[in-house]
Design an enzyme around this catalytic site. Structure first.
Site, PDB file in Angstrom:
ATOM      1  CD  GLN A  24      -8.708  -7.618   3.040  1.00 38.20           C
ATOM      2  OE1 GLN A  24      -8.250  -6.775   2.277  1.00 38.20           O
ATOM      3  NE2 GLN A  24      -8.381  -7.656   4.316  1.00 38.20           N
ATOM      4  CE1 TYR A  57      -3.337  -2.641  -0.193  1.00 38.86           C
ATOM      5  CE2 TYR A  57      -3.969  -2.185   2.063  1.00 38.86           C
ATOM      6  CZ  TYR A  57      -4.156  -2.884   0.873  1.00 38.86           C
ATOM      7  OH  TYR A  57      -5.163  -3.804   0.770  1.00 38.86           O
TER       8      TYR A  57
HETATM    9  N1  LIG Z   1      -7.088  -7.579  -0.360  1.00 41.99           N
HETATM   10  C1  LIG Z   1      -7.127  -6.845  -1.450  1.00 41.99           C
HETATM   11  O1  LIG Z   1      -6.735  -7.277  -2.556  1.00 41.99           O
HETATM   12  C2  LIG Z   1      -7.663  -5.457  -1.355  1.00 41.99           C
HETATM   13  C3  LIG Z   1      -7.921  -4.710  -2.536  1.00 41.99           C
HETATM   14  C4  LIG Z   1      -8.432  -3.415  -2.378  1.00 41.99           C
HETATM   15  C5  LIG Z   1      -8.668  -2.904  -1.106  1.00 41.99           C
HETATM   16  N2  LIG Z   1      -8.384  -3.657   0.012  1.00 41.99           N
HETATM   17  C6  LIG Z   1      -8.643  -3.154   1.371  1.00 41.99           C
HETATM   18  O2  LIG Z   1      -9.961  -2.670   1.401  1.00 41.99           O
HETATM   19  C7  LIG Z   1      -9.947  -1.337   1.908  1.00 41.99           C
HETATM   20  C8  LIG Z   1     -11.102  -0.596   1.371  1.00 41.99           C
HETATM   21  O3  LIG Z   1     -11.009  -0.472  -0.055  1.00 41.99           O
HETATM   22  P1  LIG Z   1     -11.618   0.804  -0.730  1.00 41.99           P
HETATM   23  O4  LIG Z   1     -10.942   2.007  -0.232  1.00 41.99           O
HETATM   24  O5  LIG Z   1     -11.673   0.580  -2.203  1.00 41.99           O
HETATM   25  O6  LIG Z   1     -13.093   0.719  -0.089  1.00 41.99           O
HETATM   26  P2  LIG Z   1     -14.430   1.521  -0.196  1.00 41.99           P
HETATM   27  O7  LIG Z   1     -14.800   1.857   1.209  1.00 41.99           O
HETATM   28  O8  LIG Z   1     -15.359   0.723  -1.050  1.00 41.99           O
HETATM   29  O9  LIG Z   1     -14.077   2.838  -1.032  1.00 41.99           O
HETATM   30  C9  LIG Z   1     -13.465   3.942  -0.438  1.00 41.99           C
HETATM   31  C10 LIG Z   1     -13.533   5.056  -1.467  1.00 41.99           C
HETATM   32  O10 LIG Z   1     -14.912   5.417  -1.633  1.00 41.99           O
HETATM   33  C11 LIG Z   1     -15.029   6.804  -1.529  1.00 41.99           C
HETATM   34  N3  LIG Z   1     -16.364   7.074  -0.950  1.00 41.99           N
HETATM   35  C12 LIG Z   1     -16.854   6.632   0.221  1.00 41.99           C
HETATM   36  N4  LIG Z   1     -18.116   7.079   0.405  1.00 41.99           N
HETATM   37  C13 LIG Z   1     -18.411   7.802  -0.692  1.00 41.99           C
HETATM   38  C14 LIG Z   1     -19.562   8.526  -1.104  1.00 41.99           C
HETATM   39  N5  LIG Z   1     -20.667   8.574  -0.334  1.00 41.99           N
HETATM   40  N6  LIG Z   1     -19.535   9.135  -2.301  1.00 41.99           N
HETATM   41  C15 LIG Z   1     -18.425   9.100  -3.087  1.00 41.99           C
HETATM   42  N7  LIG Z   1     -17.275   8.441  -2.739  1.00 41.99           N
HETATM   43  C16 LIG Z   1     -17.292   7.804  -1.555  1.00 41.99           C
HETATM   44  C17 LIG Z   1     -13.906   7.238  -0.619  1.00 41.99           C
HETATM   45  O11 LIG Z   1     -13.602   8.571  -0.874  1.00 41.99           O
HETATM   46  P3  LIG Z   1     -13.063   9.549   0.291  1.00 41.99           P
HETATM   47  O12 LIG Z   1     -11.753   8.995   0.754  1.00 41.99           O
HETATM   48  O13 LIG Z   1     -12.930  10.846  -0.445  1.00 41.99           O
HETATM   49  O14 LIG Z   1     -14.101   9.572   1.372  1.00 41.99           O
HETATM   50  C18 LIG Z   1     -12.793   6.293  -1.036  1.00 41.99           C
HETATM   51  O15 LIG Z   1     -12.104   6.798  -2.171  1.00 41.99           O
HETATM   52  C19 LIG Z   1      -8.578  -0.805   1.501  1.00 41.99           C
HETATM   53  O16 LIG Z   1      -8.181   0.304   2.288  1.00 41.99           O
HETATM   54  C20 LIG Z   1      -7.722  -2.005   1.775  1.00 41.99           C
HETATM   55  O17 LIG Z   1      -7.438  -2.070   3.155  1.00 41.99           O
HETATM   56  C21 LIG Z   1      -7.887  -4.909  -0.115  1.00 41.99           C
END
Ligand SMILES: NC(=O)c1ccc[n+]([C@@H]2O[C@H](COP(=O)([O-])OP(=O)(O)OC[C@H]3O[C@@H](n4cnc5c(N)ncnc54)[C@H](OP(=O)(O)O)[C@@H]3O)[C@@H](O)[C@H]2O)c1
Length: 295
Positions: free
Chosen positions: A179, A54
């Protein structure tokens, strides 16, 4: 906030805070990271999800700079290894690849411990299935990091059932979670055997990108967004909470991993726990996600 026991000595908060985007925030100061963690702790969200890769192999260091000994004792730290991408400490790599060798896993664990300034990782995940995996070597290495005390529990990420079975057959320590991507925009795991496989084994999966990385509120079909907005308004919660509650409702005990960098959004994540998600509401959202009624 509910807690989920994944192994005899590891419990995670039902909702997890993901740190993939930590380095994308314009403010990566220790104080700001501590504010995010404090906003999580206020709601009972104690589990922080990291990975070596990350932030271009920098996010663990950003977290490490923010952790005080007192704070470290209040959180569980999940991290991952096996992706080698040509950036950061692997800038010399000619191609992106996966490395599940013993040498790589041991070195990666040591790197993660050093960057975060901690003496153990609560949960280590193999980040992606490796087509070149020697299950005996990888399984033994995972047993070894647990036996050494550097890691409390081990699991995997993005594994299909056959990947899980192969690795688990080669190790003594039980794999305690997988995950995988699950959301209203990525619902195939409910029917493709992934969730069924874990439910049969009593293993609670973690869900990454539970809001589709934000696309649920920007790119999703209008009827799905309208239904989320209506249910949220009816129940006096944020739409995010409804989307997360849709995952929480499943009996397999999904642990959603949310990745917002916005403090105000972090502060409201736990609202998901109080959303009423009856069967009809679940299917209403599923129908809009499918784009047609179930057969
Ligand atoms: N194991 C794997 O392969 C893998 C892959 C990907 C991710 N992950 C893990 O999963 C976690 C979460 O992934 P993710 O960040 O993609 O999850 P997410 O919670 O689905 O998406 C977060 C994103 O959504 C935006 N967001 C949230 N609420 C919103 C709204 N109401 N309107 C518009 N945009 C909104 C956020 O923007 P803002 O920041 O501007 O609020 C942020 O950019 C990662 O941090 C990581 O730890 C793991």
């Amino acid at each position: 906030m509910d807690r989920i026991r994944l192994s005899p000595d590891l419990e995670l908060s039902r909702i997890v805070y993901g740190m993939w985007r930590l380095g994308d925030d314009e403010d990566t100061s220790p104080e700001h990271v501590r504010n995010k963690i404090a906003a999580c702790l206020d709601q009972g969200i104690t589990t922080m999800d990291q990975a070596d890769i990350y932030g271009g192999y920098m996010a663990e260091e950003i977290l490490g700079a923010a952790l005080t000994p007192e704070l470290r004792n209040r959180v569980e730290i999940v991290t991952k290894c096996d992706i080698v991408a040509p950036m950061g400490r692997y800038a010399e790599a000619r191609v992106k690849y996966y490395d599940t060798s013993r040498a790589h896993i041991l070195a990666s664990v040591d790197h993660s411990l050093r960057l975060m300034g901690i003496d153990h990782i609560d949960l280590l995940l193999i980040h992606r299935p490796d087509p070149l995996m020697d299950a005996c070597e990888t399984g033994a290495a995972l047993d070894e990091v647990v036996a050494s005390g550097k890691v409390r529990a081990v699991g995997v990420s993005n594994f299909r059932p056959w990947d899980w079975t192969l690795l688990q057959a080669s190790m003594k320590t039980p794999l305690c979670t997988n995950q995988i991507e699950i959301s209203l925009l990525h619902h195939a795991p409910f029917t493709n055997g992934d969730i069924a496989f874990h439910q049969e084994r009593g293993v609670a999966p973690m869900a990454w990108s539970p809001l589709g990385g934000g696309a649920l509120f920007t790119d999703a079909k209008a009827p799905l967004r309208a239904a989320l907005a209506r249910i949220a308004a009816d129940q006096g919660v944020d739409e995010t909470a409804v989307a997360v509650a849709w995952l929480l409702a499943h009996p397999v005990r999904i642990l959603p991993v949310l990745g917002t960098n916005t403090l105000a959004r972090i502060a409201r994540i736990a609202e998901a726990s109080r959303v009423q998600m009856d069967r009809e509401t679940w299917f209403e959202l599923y129908t809009h996600a499918l784009g047609h009624e179930v057969p």
